[in-house]
Design an enzyme around this catalytic site. Structure first.
Site, short mmCIF file in Angstrom:
data_model
loop_
_atom_site.label_atom_id
_atom_site.label_comp_id
_atom_site.label_asym_id
_atom_site.label_seq_id
_atom_site.Cartn_x
_atom_site.Cartn_y
_atom_site.Cartn_z
N GLY A 178 -1.87 -34.85 25.56
CA GLY A 178 -2.71 -33.69 25.83
C GLY A 178 -2.26 -32.82 26.98
O GLY A 178 -3.09 -32.17 27.63
N HIS A 277 4.66 -25.63 18.44
CA HIS A 277 5.72 -26.49 17.90
C HIS A 277 6.95 -26.38 18.80
O HIS A 277 7.32 -25.27 19.22
CB HIS A 277 6.06 -26.03 16.48
CG HIS A 277 7.12 -26.87 15.84
ND1 HIS A 277 6.88 -28.14 15.38
CD2 HIS A 277 8.43 -26.61 15.61
CE1 HIS A 277 8.00 -28.63 14.89
NE2 HIS A 277 8.96 -27.73 15.02
#
Ligand code: GRF
Length: 357
Positions: A178, A277
């Site tokens: 995270g 990404h």
């Protein structure tokens, strides 16, 4: 029940149900937060009561409302919410429970009928609560919501731009540590940053992202992914959609979410799901994208924020950051620099989206 209190203990409610059962009568049970009582609630509770001879409500405690709905809720305390509910002629008992789920109360009270309102179907009810209901032999009834009468619409009417309603409300999905979520949280320390995280969801029970969310007092949910490895089952897809809807999310933000999202989330949030990404898409889709760039001998790598569609890493590109590949780069050193770029790029793109959406 003591004279001042509108709240019954689970044991008192159990006695109440038992006495009705002994008279051949049925008690209906329902649960919820009932934070801002409105006519939709009243009609729903009356319909629930009409399914049997009495109605018991399990009311989420203040702590469990905060856990489910975020740090700014509840608006009304559990005592006030219980008092209002008990003032309704269709309500016979109110029990306060402290966990996000009413499982334990169901097991103690053993109601004959369970009523739930809303977008739920018998299949999409929480598995734990469903198991408890089947254990005590309760019939399940799903009651329709009254359109346009909801806490969400009441709150929306009350909100003014000054109270922060213009913030883009995001729901974050992640499977890992995270760090991108953390970067968003850092930006949110600035009160002018126009993004608010409504909920964080993970398919990994122990994911660092859930821990971070709980530390930040944000609603955080683990969703059981299902039986197939690497796939998110239909029930999980639905559960995620429900969490997002319930937390009034406008934009779904994938931050290291390692499963493929399908319906209903992609339908409900058409053109409103984004991902980050670690490559310069369309180059190097899928896992370990920066290693692919390194192995190909490229001179640069980077990261891309893009919309999400049914195909992996293939939706429209929103923004990219280029990260040069250095002569001595290892997989680790390159990825560390790409992540640094991600932590700057993702919060910036979300800010830009808040102005467009
Ligand atoms: C990021 O590198 C992102 O590009 C990829 O997953 C990783 C998540 O990292 N999709 P983190 O959990 O945000 O640290």
């Amino acid at each position: 029940m003591s004279e001042q209190s509108w709240i019954s203990t689970p044991e008192e409610a159990e006695d109440f149900v038992r006495s009705y059962r002994e008279q051949g009568k049925k008690v209906v049970f329902t649960n919820g937060c009932f934070d801002l009582l409105h006519v939709g609630h009243v009609r729903y509770l009356q319909q629930a009561r009409d399914l049997g001879d009495a109605l018991v409500i399990a009311l989420n405690s203040d702590a469990s409302v905060s856990e489910l709905k975020g740090p700014n809720r509840p608006i009304n305390s559990e005592e006030d919410r219980a008092e209002l509910l008990r003032a309704l002629s269709c309500v016979d008992r109110v029990v306060v429970f402290h966990e996000p789920r009413a499982t334990r109360v169901i097991e103690i009270i053993k109601p004959q009928i369970y009523a739930k309102g809303g977008d739920y179907t018998p299949e999409s009810l929480n598995a734990e609560e469903k198991a408890a209901l089947s254990k005590v032999g309760a019939e399940i009834h799903i009651l329709p919501l009254v359109p346009g009468k909801s806490t969400t619409s009441t709150l929306a009417k009350l909100k003014t731009p000054e109270s922060g309603s213009k913030k883009l409300k995001i729901g974050i999905l992640g499977s890992g540590k995270g760090s991108n979520f953390k970067a968003i949280l850092e930006n949110m320390k600035n009160p002018d940053y126009p993004v608010s995280v409504q909920v964080v969801i993970s398919d990994q029970e122990e994911a660092g992202i859930l821990k971070l969310a709980r530390e930040a007092n944000l609603p955080a949910f683990f969703v059981t992914p299902g039986d197939k490895p690497n796939r998110l089952g239909d029930a999980a897809q639905k559960e995620i959609a429900e969490h997002l809807k319930r937390h009034e999310v406008d934009l779904v933000v994938l931050a290291g979410f390692m499963k493929v999202l399908k319906t209903p989330v992609l339908e409900l949030y058409k053109d409103r799901v984004v991902n980050i990404h670690p490559s310069l898409l369309p180059k190097y889709k899928g896992r370990n994208a920066w290693i692919q760039a390194l192995e190909a001998g490229d001179s640069e790598a980077g990261c891309t924020v893009h919309f999400v569609n049914e195909e992996i890493d293939s939706g429209g590109i929103l923004a990219q950051s280029v990260v040069p590949i250095l002569k001595d780069d290892t997989e680790e050193s390159l990825y560390a620099r790409i992540q640094e770029a991600e932590h700057e790029l993702y919060p910036r793109v979300l800010k830009e989206l808040s102005e467009k959406l």
